[in-house]
Design an enzyme around this catalytic site. Structure first.
Site, PDB file in Angstrom:
ATOM      1  N   ASN A 208       0.778  -1.233   0.011  1.00 51.30           N
ATOM      2  CA  ASN A 208       0.025   0.010  -0.092  1.00 51.30           C
ATOM      3  C   ASN A 208       0.844   1.157   0.045  1.00 51.30           C
ATOM      4  OD1 ASN A 208       0.461   0.875   2.920  1.00 51.30           O
ATOM      5  ND2 ASN A 208      -0.316  -1.157   3.160  1.00 51.30           N
ATOM      6  N   ASP A 276      -4.866  -6.033   5.098  1.00 44.12           N
ATOM      7  CA  ASP A 276      -5.966  -6.665   5.768  1.00 44.12           C
ATOM      8  C   ASP A 276      -5.814  -8.147   5.340  1.00 44.12           C
ATOM      9  OD1 ASP A 276      -6.929  -4.803   7.511  1.00 44.12           O
ATOM     10  OD2 ASP A 276      -8.141  -3.809   5.589  1.00 44.12           O
ATOM     11  N   ASP A 304      -5.317  -8.890  13.107  1.00 43.26           N
ATOM     12  CA  ASP A 304      -5.402  -7.592  13.365  1.00 43.26           C
ATOM     13  C   ASP A 304      -4.665  -7.354  14.577  1.00 43.26           C
ATOM     14  OD1 ASP A 304      -6.215  -5.007  14.442  1.00 43.26           O
ATOM     15  OD2 ASP A 304      -8.243  -5.019  13.256  1.00 43.26           O
ATOM     16  N   ILE A 305      -3.549  -6.555  14.395  1.00 41.19           N
ATOM     17  CA  ILE A 305      -2.543  -6.362  15.475  1.00 41.19           C
ATOM     18  C   ILE A 305      -3.171  -5.397  16.489  1.00 41.19           C
ATOM     19  CG2 ILE A 305      -0.164  -5.715  16.010  1.00 41.19           C
ATOM     20  CD1 ILE A 305       0.193  -6.190  12.871  1.00 41.19           C
TER      21      ILE A 305
HETATM   22  N1  CTP Z   1      -4.362  -2.455  11.991  1.00 42.89           N
HETATM   23  C1  CTP Z   1      -3.599  -3.726  12.638  1.00 42.89           C
HETATM   24  N2  CTP Z   1      -3.655  -4.614  12.141  1.00 42.89           N
HETATM   25  C2  CTP Z   1      -4.434  -4.954  10.930  1.00 42.89           C
HETATM   26  C3  CTP Z   1      -5.190  -3.910  10.397  1.00 42.89           C
HETATM   27  C4  CTP Z   1      -4.906  -2.650  11.189  1.00 42.89           C
HETATM   28  O1  CTP Z   1      -2.983  -3.269  13.632  1.00 42.89           O
HETATM   29  N3  CTP Z   1      -4.316  -6.066  10.480  1.00 42.89           N
HETATM   30  C5  CTP Z   1      -4.248  -1.188  12.787  1.00 42.89           C
HETATM   31  C6  CTP Z   1      -3.346  -0.091  12.164  1.00 42.89           C
HETATM   32  O2  CTP Z   1      -2.111  -0.183  12.465  1.00 42.89           O
HETATM   33  C7  CTP Z   1      -4.157   1.147  12.671  1.00 42.89           C
HETATM   34  C8  CTP Z   1      -5.837   0.516  12.965  1.00 42.89           C
HETATM   35  O3  CTP Z   1      -5.640  -0.809  12.951  1.00 42.89           O
HETATM   36  O4  CTP Z   1      -3.856   1.604  13.978  1.00 42.89           O
HETATM   37  C9  CTP Z   1      -6.734   0.959  11.782  1.00 42.89           C
HETATM   38  O5  CTP Z   1      -6.038   0.454  10.668  1.00 42.89           O
HETATM   39  P1  CTP Z   1      -7.265   0.805   9.291  1.00 42.89           P
HETATM   40  O6  CTP Z   1      -6.348   0.227   8.003  1.00 42.89           O
HETATM   41  O7  CTP Z   1      -7.611   2.295   9.429  1.00 42.89           O
HETATM   42  O8  CTP Z   1      -8.415  -0.137   9.771  1.00 42.89           O
HETATM   43  P2  CTP Z   1      -9.029  -1.360   9.319  1.00 42.89           P
HETATM   44  O9  CTP Z   1      -8.693  -2.454  10.416  1.00 42.89           O
HETATM   45  O10 CTP Z   1      -8.192  -2.125   8.071  1.00 42.89           O
HETATM   46  O11 CTP Z   1     -10.485  -1.109   9.108  1.00 42.89           O
HETATM   47  P3  CTP Z   1     -11.400  -0.843   7.674  1.00 42.89           P
HETATM   48  O12 CTP Z   1     -10.741  -1.936   6.613  1.00 42.89           O
HETATM   49  O13 CTP Z   1     -12.583  -1.029   8.164  1.00 42.89           O
HETATM   50  O14 CTP Z   1     -10.983   0.880   7.479  1.00 42.89           O
END
Ligand code: CTP
Length: 397
Positions: A208, A276, A304-305
């Site tokens: 990304n 994701d 999801d960390i």
């Molecule tokens: N994050 C994480 N691990 C993941 C995805 C996200 O730790 N697998 C953390 C990111 O570092 C950030 C927060 O979650 O602090 C939100 O990330 P974001 O990409 O905005 O959210 P998503 O979980 O991808 O949600 P969405 O797809 O609904 O936007």
């Protein structure tokens, strides 16, 4: 007091170099050891003999002095101190530092070091106000260099204004404050930053556009407040911050493993743009074009960390901060994300292309906490970082 602190003092060529003699004396009175380095130009203003006699140590002057290389190479010299102090620092040395040049001993030491650097500029007021010097100042601040002064006042050249080197006692106070440590002294902050790369095969991956700039800026600001920072970073395009415990990773799964290995921590700040999804069963051979048509990629969900760490029952950091990169309904989405992830704070920003935030140098964020939504004005990523680090320090106090 500065007992047992080792200070490498770089004196560059300005009239304020005469004050460096007093500075050496004041630092030594407080128990510091001072190893002096002079540029060629500095020798026009004070004599090497006075500097070396006052410091009570060998004076280093020449990058290509073979005796010194045999005794102590410039790399070791640049790292053997607890602090590198540049006083006075001329406009020319600031420019060379900002460019990362290594054309004499002083600039080489400054480029080769991983030791904190403090700079006391001294120059004519016009030179200080010049756009080039102000650009260099911003660059060096962004690199984590701490400035003391310059002060306003009458100058040796007959003009008045900012450019006068800070007084030796002010510099000593700044050095003492540096060693006294900031409000995050003794605190461990765990961070994630940058994008992740999820392999498709050995040569292709899903990535990304995250540059890692905001994460690096926050790490620098936390280090400046005295925190020990574990910085788990995907393949970012910005330079890694100085003074952190760097753990480089590629994938989301590696990032989670590194985060779990780095616990416990007092706070966690997750700025990474984690993928994701990953490609399920990534090939260990390069995928080839085939007559049978296009390859089909199957996806699996990544861990999801942020959510995992927020829901830990033991070793949960007392403050967990997530980021929300949104393109629509920024605040509503971020408020919902905070609840869904179980973190304490969310820093939300609008990453629509027209904002120029992703990959740019500025950010406009909303801080979402138990107390509601606090909208910050658009500012540099460094300023967002400093403001967030101060808030975090207050929350942990
Ligand atoms: N994050 C994480 N691990 C993941 C995805 C996200 O730790 N697998 C953390 C990111 O570092 C950030 C927060 O979650 O602090 C939100 O990330 P974001 O990409 O905005 O959210 P998503 O979980 O991808 O949600 P969405 O797809 O609904 O936007």
């Amino acid at each position: 007091m500065l007992a047992n602190k080792r200070i490498l003092l770089i004196i560059s060529g300005g009239i304020a170099a005469y004050k460096s003699l007093d500075l050496i004396r004041r630092l030594k009175e407080r128990g510091a050891s001072v190893t002096p380095v002079m540029t060629k130009a500095a020798e026009q203003f004070v004599t090497p003999l006075s500097v070396s006699a006052l410091a009570g140590d060998k004076l280093y002057r020449d990058l290509f002095d073979l005796t010194d290389e045999a005794e102590m190479g410039h790399i070791q010299l640049s790292r053997s101190a607890d602090l590198i102090l540049v006083a006075p620092c001329t406009a020319d040395l600031m420019a060379r530092m900002a460019q990362g040049r290594a054309d004499d001993l002083a600039s080489t030491l400054l480029l080769a070091t991983d030791t904190p650097v403090m700079v006391a500029p001294a120059m004519n007021v016009r030179m200080w106000d010049h756009a080039a010097t102000q650009r260099n100042l911003e660059t060096l601040r962004g690199d984590g260099i701490v400035f003391v002064g310059p002060n306003d006042g009458d100058m040796a050249c007959g003009e008045f204004g900012p450019g006068r080197m800070a007084e030796p006692l002010e510099i000593v106070a700044a050095v003492e404050a540096h060693f006294a440590g900031g409000p995050l002294q003794g605190r461990h902050v765990l961070m994630t930053s940058g994008p992740t790369h999820e392999p498709i095969d050995p040569v292709r991956y899903i990535a990304n556009r995250s540059s890692g700039a905001q994460g690096a800026a926050i790490a620098k600001a936390l280090v400046a407040l005295g925190a020990k920072v574990t910085f788990v970073s995907g393949p970012a395009s910005v330079p890694m911050p100085q003074g952190v415990q760097l753990v480089p990773v590629q994938t989301a799964q590696e990032m989670l493993a590194a985060v779990e290995a780095a616990l416990p921590a007092d706070a966690a700040v997750f700025t990474a743009a984690v993928a994701d999804w990953r490609v399920e069963g990534a090939s260990d051979r390069k995928l080839k074009k085939s007559k049978d048509g296009l390859p089909t990629l199957a996806f699996a969900e990544n861990p999801d960390i942020l959510k995992t760490v927020s829901h830990l029952t033991s070793d949960r950091p007392s403050l967990v901060v997530g980021f929300a990169a949104e393109t629509d309904d920024v605040i509503d989405n971020a408020v919902a994300k905070r609840t869904r992830k179980g973190c304490d704070w969310i820093v939300a920003n609008d990453v629509s292309p027209e904002t120029g935030i992703m990959g740019g140098s500025e950010n406009a964020v909303h801080l979402i906490t138990d107390d509601g939504v606090d909208t910050w004005p658009r500012m540099s990523k460094d300023d967002v970082a400093r403001q967030l680090a101060v808030k975090l320090a207050e929350a942990l106090a």
